[in-house]
Motif scaffolding. Structure first.
Motif, PDB file in Angstrom:
ATOM      1  N   ILE A 111      30.216   0.716  19.376  1.00 31.52           N
ATOM      2  CA  ILE A 111      30.245   0.500  20.829  1.00 31.52           C
ATOM      3  C   ILE A 111      30.388   1.840  21.541  1.00 31.52           C
ATOM      4  N   LYS A 112      31.277   2.667  21.030  1.00 35.06           N
ATOM      5  CA  LYS A 112      31.480   4.004  21.614  1.00 35.06           C
ATOM      6  C   LYS A 112      30.165   4.788  21.596  1.00 35.06           C
ATOM      7  N   PHE A 113      29.437   4.724  20.504  1.00 42.14           N
ATOM      8  CA  PHE A 113      28.152   5.395  20.368  1.00 42.14           C
ATOM      9  C   PHE A 113      27.143   4.850  21.382  1.00 42.14           C
ATOM     10  N   LEU A 114      27.105   3.528  21.523  1.00 44.72           N
ATOM     11  CA  LEU A 114      26.165   2.914  22.457  1.00 44.72           C
ATOM     12  C   LEU A 114      26.487   3.258  23.909  1.00 44.72           C
ATOM     13  N   VAL A 115      27.765   3.406  24.228  1.00 45.57           N
ATOM     14  CA  VAL A 115      28.159   3.854  25.572  1.00 45.57           C
ATOM     15  C   VAL A 115      27.599   5.248  25.827  1.00 45.57           C
ATOM     16  N   LYS A 116      27.718   6.118  24.839  1.00 44.40           N
ATOM     17  CA  LYS A 116      27.213   7.485  24.986  1.00 44.40           C
ATOM     18  C   LYS A 116      25.685   7.520  25.105  1.00 44.40           C
ATOM     19  N   LEU A 117      25.025   6.504  24.540  1.00 44.56           N
ATOM     20  CA  LEU A 117      23.563   6.399  24.666  1.00 44.56           C
ATOM     21  C   LEU A 117      23.156   5.732  25.988  1.00 44.56           C
ATOM     22  N   LYS A 118      24.154   5.390  26.809  1.00 43.96           N
ATOM     23  CA  LYS A 118      23.920   4.766  28.120  1.00 43.96           C
ATOM     24  C   LYS A 118      23.341   3.346  28.026  1.00 43.96           C
ATOM     25  N   LYS A 119      23.631   2.665  26.928  1.00 41.71           N
ATOM     26  CA  LYS A 119      23.246   1.263  26.805  1.00 41.71           C
ATOM     27  C   LYS A 119      24.206   0.432  27.652  1.00 41.71           C
ATOM     28  N   THR A 120      23.759  -0.703  28.149  1.00 41.82           N
ATOM     29  CA  THR A 120      24.648  -1.575  28.913  1.00 41.82           C
ATOM     30  C   THR A 120      25.537  -2.363  27.952  1.00 41.82           C
ATOM     31  N   ALA A 121      26.548  -3.006  28.508  1.00 43.91           N
ATOM     32  CA  ALA A 121      27.436  -3.830  27.684  1.00 43.91           C
ATOM     33  C   ALA A 121      26.655  -4.992  27.065  1.00 43.91           C
ATOM     34  N   THR A 122      25.753  -5.565  27.831  1.00 43.48           N
ATOM     35  CA  THR A 122      24.945  -6.674  27.330  1.00 43.48           C
ATOM     36  C   THR A 122      24.025  -6.225  26.197  1.00 43.48           C
ATOM     37  N   GLU A 123      23.379  -5.085  26.373  1.00 39.20           N
ATOM     38  CA  GLU A 123      22.526  -4.545  25.309  1.00 39.20           C
ATOM     39  C   GLU A 123      23.348  -4.250  24.059  1.00 39.20           C
ATOM     40  N   SER A 124      24.521  -3.702  24.266  1.00 40.50           N
ATOM     41  CA  SER A 124      25.399  -3.370  23.145  1.00 40.50           C
ATOM     42  C   SER A 124      25.794  -4.622  22.383  1.00 40.50           C
ATOM     43  N   PHE A 125      26.151  -5.668  23.112  1.00 44.36           N
ATOM     44  CA  PHE A 125      26.532  -6.914  22.453  1.00 44.36           C
ATOM     45  C   PHE A 125      25.358  -7.494  21.664  1.00 44.36           C
ATOM     46  N   ARG A 126      24.177  -7.467  22.240  1.00 45.63           N
ATOM     47  CA  ARG A 126      22.991  -7.984  21.539  1.00 45.63           C
ATOM     48  C   ARG A 126      22.737  -7.208  20.248  1.00 45.63           C
ATOM     49  N   MET A 127      22.843  -5.899  20.322  1.00 45.42           N
ATOM     50  CA  MET A 127      22.610  -5.068  19.138  1.00 45.42           C
ATOM     51  C   MET A 127      23.652  -5.346  18.058  1.00 45.42           C
ATOM     52  N   LEU A 128      24.901  -5.415  18.460  1.00 44.59           N
ATOM     53  CA  LEU A 128      25.964  -5.694  17.492  1.00 44.59           C
ATOM     54  C   LEU A 128      25.787  -7.074  16.871  1.00 44.59           C
ATOM     55  N   SER A 129      25.412  -8.054  17.686  1.00 38.96           N
ATOM     56  CA  SER A 129      25.192  -9.412  17.177  1.00 38.96           C
ATOM     57  C   SER A 129      24.065  -9.434  16.158  1.00 38.96           C
ATOM     58  N   GLU A 130      23.022  -8.657  16.422  1.00 37.11           N
ATOM     59  CA  GLU A 130      21.885  -8.595  15.511  1.00 37.11           C
ATOM     60  C   GLU A 130      22.286  -7.980  14.174  1.00 37.11           C
ATOM     61  N   VAL A 131      23.106  -6.950  14.229  1.00 33.68           N
ATOM     62  CA  VAL A 131      23.509  -6.241  13.014  1.00 33.68           C
ATOM     63  C   VAL A 131      24.598  -6.993  12.248  1.00 33.68           C
ATOM     64  N   TYR A 132      25.623  -7.467  12.952  1.00 33.68           N
ATOM     65  CA  TYR A 132      26.791  -8.051  12.283  1.00 33.68           C
ATOM     66  C   TYR A 132      26.757  -9.574  12.185  1.00 33.68           C
ATOM     67  N   GLY A 133      25.875 -10.211  12.927  1.00 39.97           N
ATOM     68  CA  GLY A 133      25.769 -11.667  12.865  1.00 39.97           C
ATOM     69  C   GLY A 133      27.088 -12.369  13.141  1.00 39.97           C
ATOM     70  N   GLU A 134      27.495 -13.246  12.231  1.00 42.54           N
ATOM     71  CA  GLU A 134      28.726 -14.029  12.379  1.00 42.54           C
ATOM     72  C   GLU A 134      29.982 -13.158  12.419  1.00 42.54           C
ATOM     73  N   GLU A 135      29.895 -11.956  11.894  1.00 45.43           N
ATOM     74  CA  GLU A 135      31.062 -11.077  11.810  1.00 45.43           C
ATOM     75  C   GLU A 135      31.219 -10.188  13.049  1.00 45.43           C
ATOM     76  N   CYS A 136      30.345 -10.390  14.030  1.00 40.64           N
ATOM     77  CA  CYS A 136      30.369  -9.585  15.245  1.00 40.64           C
ATOM     78  C   CYS A 136      31.600  -9.914  16.083  1.00 40.64           C
ATOM     79  N   LEU A 137      32.132  -8.911  16.753  1.00 39.19           N
ATOM     80  CA  LEU A 137      33.207  -9.149  17.710  1.00 39.19           C
ATOM     81  C   LEU A 137      32.704 -10.127  18.767  1.00 39.19           C
TER      82      LEU A 137
END
Length: 84
Positions: A12-38
């Motif tokens: 998340i910290k990395f995505l903030v530095k890349l200027k991604k939005t919170a929504t984009e960050s959540f989508r990316m994390l969900s895609e990578v971590y699936g059920e284990e996502c925050l």
């Protein structure tokens, strides 16, 4: 290996530095971590913290009784019943 929650906070910290939005960050994390996502609320909370300049990925200390004390008390009660 990093704890899964901490690993996601680092991302998340990395995505903030890349200027991604919170929504984009959540989508990316969900895609990578699936059920284990925050959950979404936690991703947005950490996003807000890192956007405000926070650097530490460790959770803040919480007030109150330690969970270990509760577990120890339960163990002692159980042990007492077994011995009796």
């Amino acid at each position: 290996m990093l704890d899964l929650k901490i690993e996601q906070r680092v991302n998340i910290k990395f995505l903030v530095k890349l200027k991604k939005t919170a929504t984009e960050s959540f989508r990316m994390l969900s895609e990578v971590y699936g059920e284990e996502c925050l959950c979404r609320a936690h991703v947005f909370e950490w996003y807000k913290r890192f956007s405000s300049g926070r650097e530490d990925v460790e959770a803040d200390d919480r007030p109150g009784r330690l969970q270990q004390m509760k577990t120890l008390k339960k163990s002692n009660k159980l042990f007492g019943k077994i011995v009796d």
